[in-house]
Design an enzyme around this catalytic site. Structure first.
Site, PDB file in Angstrom:
ATOM      1  N   THR A   1       0.691  -1.202   0.073  1.00  0.00           N
ATOM      2  CA  THR A   1      -0.013   0.049  -0.109  1.00  0.00           C
ATOM      3  C   THR A   1       0.883   1.118   0.210  1.00  0.00           C
ATOM      4  O   THR A   1       1.194   1.778  -1.108  1.00  0.00           O
ATOM      5  CB  THR A   1      -0.831  -0.168   1.257  1.00  0.00           C
ATOM      6  OG1 THR A   1      -0.331  -0.193   2.440  1.00  0.00           O
ATOM      7  CG2 THR A   1      -1.833  -0.965   1.115  1.00  0.00           C
TER       8      THR A   1
ATOM      9  N   LYS B   1       4.438  -6.511   3.820  1.00  0.00           N
ATOM     10  CA  LYS B   1       4.427  -5.304   3.406  1.00  0.00           C
ATOM     11  C   LYS B   1       4.287  -4.458   4.771  1.00  0.00           C
ATOM     12  O   LYS B   1       4.138  -5.015   5.796  1.00  0.00           O
ATOM     13  CB  LYS B   1       2.875  -4.867   2.922  1.00  0.00           C
ATOM     14  CG  LYS B   1       1.814  -5.448   3.610  1.00  0.00           C
ATOM     15  CD  LYS B   1       0.398  -4.669   3.217  1.00  0.00           C
ATOM     16  CE  LYS B   1       0.524  -3.234   3.042  1.00  0.00           C
ATOM     17  NZ  LYS B   1       0.550  -2.540   4.370  1.00  0.00           N
TER      18      LYS B   1
ATOM     19  N   THR C   1      -0.982  -1.712   7.264  1.00  0.00           N
ATOM     20  CA  THR C   1      -0.885  -2.848   8.123  1.00  0.00           C
ATOM     21  C   THR C   1       0.197  -3.602   7.825  1.00  0.00           C
ATOM     22  O   THR C   1       0.850  -3.375   6.845  1.00  0.00           O
ATOM     23  CB  THR C   1      -1.903  -3.611   7.763  1.00  0.00           C
ATOM     24  OG1 THR C   1      -3.221  -3.179   8.144  1.00  0.00           O
ATOM     25  CG2 THR C   1      -2.069  -5.367   8.296  1.00  0.00           C
TER      26      THR C   1
ATOM     27  N   GLU D   1       7.202   4.993   7.340  1.00  0.00           N
ATOM     28  CA  GLU D   1       6.900   6.220   6.614  1.00  0.00           C
ATOM     29  C   GLU D   1       7.768   7.375   7.087  1.00  0.00           C
ATOM     30  O   GLU D   1       7.844   7.785   8.212  1.00  0.00           O
ATOM     31  CB  GLU D   1       5.398   6.379   7.095  1.00  0.00           C
ATOM     32  CG  GLU D   1       4.505   5.600   6.466  1.00  0.00           C
ATOM     33  CD  GLU D   1       2.869   5.843   6.881  1.00  0.00           C
ATOM     34  OE1 GLU D   1       2.112   5.663   6.125  1.00  0.00           O
ATOM     35  OE2 GLU D   1       2.906   6.248   8.029  1.00  0.00           O
TER      36      GLU D   1
ATOM     37  N   ASN E   1       0.869  11.332   7.226  1.00  0.00           N
ATOM     38  CA  ASN E   1      -0.266  10.932   8.089  1.00  0.00           C
ATOM     39  C   ASN E   1      -1.249  11.991   8.625  1.00  0.00           C
ATOM     40  O   ASN E   1      -2.338  12.061   8.965  1.00  0.00           O
ATOM     41  CB  ASN E   1       0.214  10.306   9.479  1.00  0.00           C
ATOM     42  CG  ASN E   1       0.652   8.862   9.130  1.00  0.00           C
ATOM     43  OD1 ASN E   1       0.085   8.171   8.571  1.00  0.00           O
ATOM     44  ND2 ASN E   1       2.073   8.599   9.163  1.00  0.00           N
TER      45      ASN E   1
ATOM     46  N   SER F   1      -5.779  21.824   4.128  1.00  0.00           N
ATOM     47  CA  SER F   1      -5.804  23.073   4.074  1.00  0.00           C
ATOM     48  C   SER F   1      -4.578  23.701   2.984  1.00  0.00           C
ATOM     49  O   SER F   1      -3.855  22.809   2.805  1.00  0.00           O
ATOM     50  CB  SER F   1      -5.180  23.651   5.406  1.00  0.00           C
ATOM     51  OG  SER F   1      -4.227  23.259   6.109  1.00  0.00           O
TER      52      SER F   1
END
Lengths: 415, 415
Positions: free
Chosen positions: A160, A186, A197, A287, A410, A415
């Site tokens: 993902t 993953k 996940t 990440e 995340n 905005s």
């Protein structure tokens, strides 16, 4: 958005060559679970006689596929694995259970096996019903294309927010007969509003009874997948499964019924290596990660205590931001040791970055050279060693740094 | 660096007017603990007969001042408080103990009281020896300037990375005699390589025996300072102290020996209010915070269980980044409930943002209006309510969002 993210700077330089595992064939397809024109389903078929073991999220709110797998696991045999991305089928109530049942029904029909021999995993958006009718026809067609190679296909199909596919392999002999272990994973990434996940599936042609396989996996996970953290958050869908087709028995490999069987010693080490390899790849693809961080704790009162201290350090936002800033901030390590709640005495602590001891016996090491430490902190891989000075408990966990990119990925800044 | 940061957008619009507390006088000075030309020490004198209570960090590696205060607390009386910024005197070994002893000696001489009636707190860099000889002369001179007002001075003197001074006050009657409560706090902020800390000092002229005072404080902290988290990290120096000068007894207030004395009912509520007010100000000044987040948990099996679930949500980086992104990401709330390890059943969970129910009975609320929720998420204060649906345990904790600014402040990006 994160799908367009550049490959992690910590990605392995080469992708391992993974050979076929006799008894395992797979194909991928576009089922349109969430997006059109994107590979989003993996169908993996297992020959008759395949045994299975699994380890799942400890979340009290697991996804429907996790509950499905847990319910089937006592049977101990598997004929197929179906993994989709795009929808996690988590927090979907009764509809979630209906979706898993329908998926298994369609897969069982496509492969001609029992529904309770189908294992499922899903990753993607949470709280949205998964429309399993989309599998109708798709899995039938996919079943006509099953092949034992290349492993990069399933590795890619389950991604993902991962920036690179994760594969690992090993070949060992059991009583002189070569067996293969092949694994894919993953990573722990998130893209709002998707909940990603950690999924990992490992396959072997060794012949190992289900209870022994479960014992091997449960032990193997302790120092691999259970010793990695990205942000301390736990998915509702984390799934690690190990499948053994037993095909090697045709070539003379013994059927093993006990995880402690001495004939398994090399296999155990190889399995541990594959799991550790996949784990490190997950940490390297956290990440926003720019640095892989290995936390080594020694001298704790027990391994369990060492693990808790290591995890307290690995999950500390202040430690992780300091590493991102290439700052050997040992004060924050002291803080994280102190908050772990485990036996520790300030005046016995020693802390090193790389091999450089920065703190010793409750105070800054007089010999500590800040320039040397600063140079070390520029590395891609940072080793932090903390000696508690109380006992013989040791442990190691892996994590990554906490960067602005993590917040950007995340935070879904609208905005 | 963060000292130049703009005032938090969540800062209160006005600073409360805080009156004198009879028996309390203070002055601030520049001792040059770390930087020149900066107010870095607070000397606060307490009249004879002042009782004291304290609550400290649970860290296993506390700072030297925390150990000093803990050792003196059983005596139950206090004559002075000395707080410095610039150096936390934490992880400083034997030198740290010597520094606290010398500080107390200098302060006791300046005020003519016993060393074991001096309380100390330090905040700033960790692991650097604090040179307490710098207090020589300085505290003597400071003692000549003691005054009962203005409270903004001590509130400012204890600031490190705070963007605004934190004060709170209340006046209540005990048996018809007015008593004042005045409190100051500094927030949970960090500036690399400094380790900042939560410090709070509360004063009253009520006449309350030390054991009763301790009982009041220990109870009062449960739903205030123990119910706030910025990043889940715990300082080695967190200190909250409550001092009661007893001066109100001269005006006819009773001397209270039991925390449960019914004559204290209004005082208890007022104290709780002051602590809660200071706590909220700390959350509003969390590093990089742009939103104050209040997590309400209802229907848990106990208050303790509700607290653990609320803290799991409040400490989740994924929940906090979602709030920063103005995303009502209830999937991440489910995740955080699930990982708390407390009794929870997916199919009984309800989740609301503001008054808007987004999830109900284990699935998305069919009536959920995404536009309405998105508009709500633009507010400065976000209320998240989770009903576990199992029991009657409720709790509330406060936190703030996790922004790129938090990473920037703590990452000390050197490159």
């Amino acid at each position: 958005m994160a799908h367009d993210a550049p490959v992690s700077p910590l990605a392995p330089k080469t992708t391992p060559k993974v050979g076929a595992v006799e008894g395992v064939r797979f194909a991928t397809a576009e089922a349109g679970i969430r997006y059109k024109g994107r590979t989003d389903v993996l169908l993996l078929a297992l020959d008759e006689g395949t045994t299975v073991a699994g380890v799942f999220t400890k979340s009290k709110c697991p996804s429907a596929p996790v509950e499905w797998c847990r319910a089937n696991l006592p049977k101990g045999t598997a004929r197929a694995l179906v993994v989709n991305s795009g929808n996690a089928n988590a927090f979907t109530g009764a509809k979630g259970r209906e979706a898993t049942a329908l998926t298994a029904k369609i897969a069982a029909k496509a492969l001609g096996c029992g529904e309770d021999e189908i294992y499922l995993a899903s990753t993607g958006v949470i709280g949205e019903p998964l429309d399993a009718t989309k599998y109708e026809g798709v899995l039938d067609e996919t079943a006509t294309r099953l092949a034992p190679l290349p492993w990069i296909d399933p590795a890619r199909a389950i991604m993902t927010t991962d920036t690179f596919p994760k594969l690992a392999t090993a070949t060992v002999k059991i009583e002189g007969v070569p067996v293969t272990i092949a694994g894919i994973a993953k990573g722990a990434g998130m893209i709002a509003p998707d909940m990603a996940t950690m999924l990992s599936f490992v396959f072997t042609d060794a012949a190992i009874a289900a209870p022994a396989l479960q014992a091997l996996l449960s032990k193997g996970v302790t120092d691999s997948f259970n010793a990695v953290t990205i942000d301390g958050d736990t998915s509702t869908s984390d799934t690690l499964m190990l499948f053994a087709t037993g095909a090697a028995a045709k070539h003379g490999a013994p059927v093993i019924n006990d995880a402690k069987d001495p004939r398994l010693s090399r296999f155990r080490r190889a399995l541990t290596g594959v799991l550790a390899d996949l784990t490190e790849q997950v940490a390297r693809d956290g990440e926003g990660a720019r640095k892989l961080v290995r936390i080594h704790v020694t001298g704790a009162t027990s391994k369990k205590s060492a693990r808790r201290i290591a995890m307290s350090i690995a999950n500390s936002p202040l430690v992780k931001t300091a590493v991102a800033g290439e700052d050997a901030n040992w004060g924050r390590i002291v803080m994280a040791v102190g908050k772990a709640g485990e036996p520790a005495e300030r005046d016995r602590l020693s802390i090193s970055f790389g091999g450089i001891r920065v703190a010793h016996e409750g105070a800054r090491d007089p010999a500590y050279d800040e320039a040397e430490t600063s140079a070390y902190m520029k590395n891609d891989v940072i080793d932090i060693t903390v000696d508690i000075g109380l006992g013989r408990g040791t442990d190691r966990v892996m994590t990554c740094d906490l960067t602005k990119e993590y917040v950007a990925i995340n935070g879904d800044y609208r905005s």
